[in-house]
Design an enzyme around this catalytic site. Structure first.
Site, PDB file in Angstrom:
ATOM      1  N   LYS A  14     -39.965  -1.723 -32.369  1.00 40.04           N
ATOM      2  CA  LYS A  14     -40.291  -0.661 -33.333  1.00 40.04           C
ATOM      3  C   LYS A  14     -41.394   0.251 -32.782  1.00 40.04           C
ATOM      4  O   LYS A  14     -41.263   1.476 -32.806  1.00 40.04           O
ATOM      5  CB  LYS A  14     -40.724  -1.313 -34.656  1.00 40.04           C
ATOM      6  CG  LYS A  14     -41.050  -0.341 -35.759  1.00 40.04           C
ATOM      7  CD  LYS A  14     -40.894  -0.969 -37.132  1.00 40.04           C
ATOM      8  CE  LYS A  14     -42.053  -1.850 -37.546  1.00 40.04           C
ATOM      9  NZ  LYS A  14     -43.296  -1.102 -37.846  1.00 40.04           N
ATOM     10  N   GLY A  86     -46.435   3.118 -41.402  1.00 37.94           N
ATOM     11  CA  GLY A  86     -47.830   3.369 -41.031  1.00 37.94           C
ATOM     12  C   GLY A  86     -47.932   3.964 -39.635  1.00 37.94           C
ATOM     13  O   GLY A  86     -48.778   4.826 -39.373  1.00 37.94           O
ATOM     14  N   SER A 159     -56.985  -1.539 -33.286  1.00 36.10           N
ATOM     15  CA  SER A 159     -55.783  -0.988 -33.904  1.00 36.10           C
ATOM     16  C   SER A 159     -55.116  -0.011 -32.951  1.00 36.10           C
ATOM     17  O   SER A 159     -55.694   1.008 -32.575  1.00 36.10           O
ATOM     18  CB  SER A 159     -56.140  -0.272 -35.210  1.00 36.10           C
ATOM     19  OG  SER A 159     -55.109   0.630 -35.564  1.00 36.10           O
ATOM     20  N   ASP A 306     -48.772  -8.944 -36.383  1.00 33.24           N
ATOM     21  CA  ASP A 306     -47.594  -8.813 -37.247  1.00 33.24           C
ATOM     22  C   ASP A 306     -46.841 -10.135 -37.410  1.00 33.24           C
ATOM     23  O   ASP A 306     -45.953 -10.248 -38.259  1.00 33.24           O
ATOM     24  CB  ASP A 306     -46.632  -7.760 -36.677  1.00 33.24           C
ATOM     25  CG  ASP A 306     -47.205  -6.349 -36.801  1.00 33.24           C
ATOM     26  OD1 ASP A 306     -48.159  -6.154 -37.571  1.00 33.24           O
ATOM     27  OD2 ASP A 306     -46.688  -5.453 -36.107  1.00 33.24           O
ATOM     28  N   ARG A 379     -41.843  -7.895 -43.341  1.00 30.69           N
ATOM     29  CA  ARG A 379     -42.186  -9.144 -42.651  1.00 30.69           C
ATOM     30  C   ARG A 379     -42.351 -10.309 -43.634  1.00 30.69           C
ATOM     31  O   ARG A 379     -42.147 -11.466 -43.277  1.00 30.69           O
ATOM     32  CB  ARG A 379     -43.429  -8.952 -41.778  1.00 30.69           C
ATOM     33  CG  ARG A 379     -43.229  -7.834 -40.758  1.00 30.69           C
ATOM     34  CD  ARG A 379     -43.982  -7.993 -39.479  1.00 30.69           C
ATOM     35  NE  ARG A 379     -43.796  -6.790 -38.673  1.00 30.69           N
ATOM     36  CZ  ARG A 379     -42.738  -6.534 -37.895  1.00 30.69           C
ATOM     37  NH1 ARG A 379     -41.779  -7.420 -37.785  1.00 30.69           N
ATOM     38  NH2 ARG A 379     -42.637  -5.410 -37.223  1.00 30.69           N
TER      39      ARG A 379
END
Ligand code: S3P
Length: 419
Positions: A14, A86, A159, A306, A379
């Protein structure tokens, strides 16, 4: 319970799919993407760039992006809809901050709760005119392009979305832009920007970019998403009498924390056919294993952020205690993943306690079926689908169609391995 058998090929990554569309749009000439993830999030990115005037052909074999160069985007007639994504929101903000027009970004109820201050702050320091329309530091955002200056930004969070937003704005700045983070987050932007011709350097936890490069369209083959593979790694390890081959998994060291963790918990996983197509890739042979609890903390956290929901399921089935620390970021993902995992694993019979920055799980308690709400979080839906296979009785997952965000064929692939 019969074991899982056979092989699957994991759909495209992704994060890498998003970036290939964005950088292709900013490059001159044609970019060709194969094994692109046809998930709703990446389709949101395609839709946004089409609205910004980029011609994008989406065929079953490949995506073709007719890039117009760094300065070729045009104003969108309406607000851009980022859906649930996001990554789209934060990365595109870095690009839009430098365009000679105004853009409004908006998305679904989940995106409207995600914190945007983390990109608004560094982009404003660079000179961007970027506001949260409802003044709550969340989308909808209004971005008016401006002349930007290079900065050295010290991010409080590890991040990749923040780092990438700043580096993308740095493409348009008047000098070098640097981002230093507390631990290294995924580095797909750095790798792919370099591949497209940008001058990007990394030293330790700092990434630096020089402005105004000439980006040229490229051929990108997207590796399979290790975050999607994670559900099958867990299922293969946890369901007795299983042996599965998971093909085409990206194993970039900034993403492979799930592999290190599964191995440290006692998982039987063999890497086969290791190769490099821009990003390192391998096939994974996974066999049922008895897992034991471990402590997961520190610099490994961004490399598996994740995967923590599915690691929670592994921990609930393992012998002994698993402690997860330094993962406060879980609270600001598609849902508050500390709260949601604690709530529903408890409902299923597990012993789990939430903390400020993670969770503590006493593994080995039998799980039973329950009703789970995925809270608009793909998820959560996939993690509890694997938990459901381990539980006694039926589990119902509300919002299971959310798998569409990152793994549209998730249930088909899972069912194929169960036959
Ligand atoms: C992503 C980075 C991570 C990750 C998200 C995708 C990316 O978010 O959780 O699913 O593609 O850059 P943060 O960068 O906010 O940690």
């Amino acid at each position: 319970m019969t074991g899982l058998h056979g092989e699957i090929t994991i759909p495209g990554d992704k994060s890498i799919s998003h970036r290939a569309v964005m950088f292709g749009a900013l490059a001159d000439g044609l970019t060709q993407i194969t094994h692109f993830l046809q998930g709703a999030d990446c389709l949101s990115t395609i839709d946004c760039f089409r609205r910004l005037g980029i011609e994008i052909e989406n065929t079953p074999e490949k995506i073709l992006i007719h890039g117009k160069g760094l300065h070729g985007l045009q104003a969108s007639a309406s607000a851009l809809d980022v859906g649930n994504s996001g990554t789209t929101t934060r990365l595109i903000s870095g690009i839009l901050a430098a365009q000679p027009f105004e853009t409004v970004l908006d998305g679904d109820d989940s995106i409207r709760k995600r914190p945007m201050r983390r990109i608004m702050e560094p982009l404003s320091m660079m000179g961007a005119d970027l506001i949260s329309i409802k003044e709550n530091d969340c989308a909808p955002l209004r971005i008016r392009g401006n002349a930007l200056h290079g900065i050295h930004y010290h991010s409080k969070v590890a991040s990749a979305q923040v780092k990438s937003a700043v580096l993308l704005a740095g493409l348009y700045a008047d000098g070098e832009t640097k981002v230093t983070e507390p631990a290294v987050s995924r580095n797909h932007s750095e790798i792919m920007l370099r591949y497209f011709g940008a001058d990007v350097h990394t030293t330790g936890t700092t990434a630096a970019i020089k402005p105004q490069p000439h980006l040229t369209g490229q051929s990108v083959t997207v590796p399979g998403d290790i975050s999607s593979a994670a559900y099958f790694i867990a299922a293969g390890l946890l369901i007795p009498n299983s042996e599965i081959l998971i093909r085409n998994v990206g194993i970039n060291p900034t993403r492979d924390g799930i592999l290190k963790t599964a191995l440290a918990m006692g998982g039987d996983i063999t890497l086969l056919n290791e190769r490099r197509e821009g990003e390192p890739t391998a096939d994974l042979l996974v066999k049922s294993s008895s897992l034991h609890g471990i402590t997961i903390e520190g610099d490994i956290i961004p490399t598996l952020i994740d995967e923590i929901p599915i690691i929670n399921i592994m921990a609930a089935a393992a012998e002994g205690k698993t402690v997860i620390k330094d993962a406060a970021e879980l609270k600001v993902k598609e849902s508050d993943r500390i709260k949601v995992m604690v709530q529903y694993l408890t409902t299923m019979g597990a012993e789990i306690t939430g903390t400020d920055d993670g969770m503590i799980i006493e593994g080995g308690r039998p799980l039973h079926g329950a009703v789970i709400d995925s809270h608009l979080d793909h998820r959560i839906a996939m993690s509890f689908s694997i938990a459901a296979l381990l539980a006694e009785g039926e589990t119902k997952i509300k919002g299971s169609e959310l798998v569409n965000i990152s793994y549209p064929s998730f249930y088909d692939d899972l069912n194929r391995l169960r036959r």
